[in-house]
Scaffold this active site. Sequence first.
Site, PDB file in Angstrom:
ATOM      1  CB  SER A 141     -12.535   9.111  -0.142  1.00 54.99           C
ATOM      2  OG  SER A 141     -12.166   8.185  -0.966  1.00 54.99           O
ATOM      3  CD  GLN A 186      -7.385   5.242   4.938  1.00 58.08           C
ATOM      4  OE1 GLN A 186      -6.178   5.056   5.075  1.00 58.08           O
ATOM      5  NE2 GLN A 186      -8.522   4.678   5.074  1.00 58.08           N
ATOM      6  NE  ARG A 200      -4.194   1.844   2.142  1.00 56.40           N
ATOM      7  CZ  ARG A 200      -5.108   1.912   2.507  1.00 56.40           C
ATOM      8  NH1 ARG A 200      -5.694   0.793   2.734  1.00 56.40           N
ATOM      9  NH2 ARG A 200      -6.166   2.907   2.470  1.00 56.40           N
ATOM     10  CG  ASP A 221     -14.506   2.473   1.798  1.00 59.20           C
ATOM     11  OD1 ASP A 221     -13.739   1.980   0.968  1.00 59.20           O
ATOM     12  OD2 ASP A 221     -14.254   2.757   2.816  1.00 59.20           O
ATOM     13  CB  SER A 254      -5.324   7.606   0.433  1.00 57.27           C
ATOM     14  OG  SER A 254      -6.039   7.142   1.733  1.00 57.27           O
TER      15      SER A 254
END
Length: 248
Positions: free
Chosen positions: A86, A60, A14, A200, A58
Amino acid sequence: GKTTLTGDSEMLKRPVLGLVQALRDAGADATCADSFPPVTVRGGGFAGDRVSLDASESSQFLSALLLVAPYCTRPLEVAVTGPLSSAPYVAMTLSVMREFGVTCENAGSLYRVGHSRRYTPRGYAVEPDVSAATFFGAAAAITGCTVNIPGVRSNTLQGDIAFFPILREMGCTVTMRENEVEITGGNLRGVRTDMNALPDSVPALAVAAAFASTPTTVTNVPHLRYKETDRLRALSNELEKIVAATTV
């Protein structure tokens, strides 16, 4: 102290370089193996100031920086370059920070968090995970039954709440109440939908789409390729085992 973060063989695939580079730019002593874990961090140097961050792989990365920003020695400004994937997850991050006493100034792609306030403890009710709820919605869509999912709020910041209107567009009957969603399956038809804000939900939608009478096209989810696995390829491989034609 020195901390090393690692994981199993899939987690080591990742990409994390974007976050590690932003931490370094903020003064932290952080390293990773090429662009992947393990990540080693030596504490004590997280200063702040202004950093640039590519959050296209991402969201995140941005959430991580914002959550720890109050503990920099100087204010932290994060300039997001390129598209933000996202985005609802970042809105959720900022909301939780406010609930615990820390505010973030946001102007377009620039986020600024001061260093004079720290989080204060309080009681906090965690919402049900709407990402997980999508699979029960897909089950209703496929079987034609009715499923009630309590606790899912219609005004939630979770981006996956948009999954249920997609089921309605596919032919299901969907009723959104203040604190519950009800789905009844119908004759499914394919749709074309941008799922950048709810990546997701793609697995659940892909399975439901296998039962639709016409093709379904999911767009704008390149970041699903940069997780612990290429999730688009994994979905395609597994769906083709049950004779669902896919293209990724």
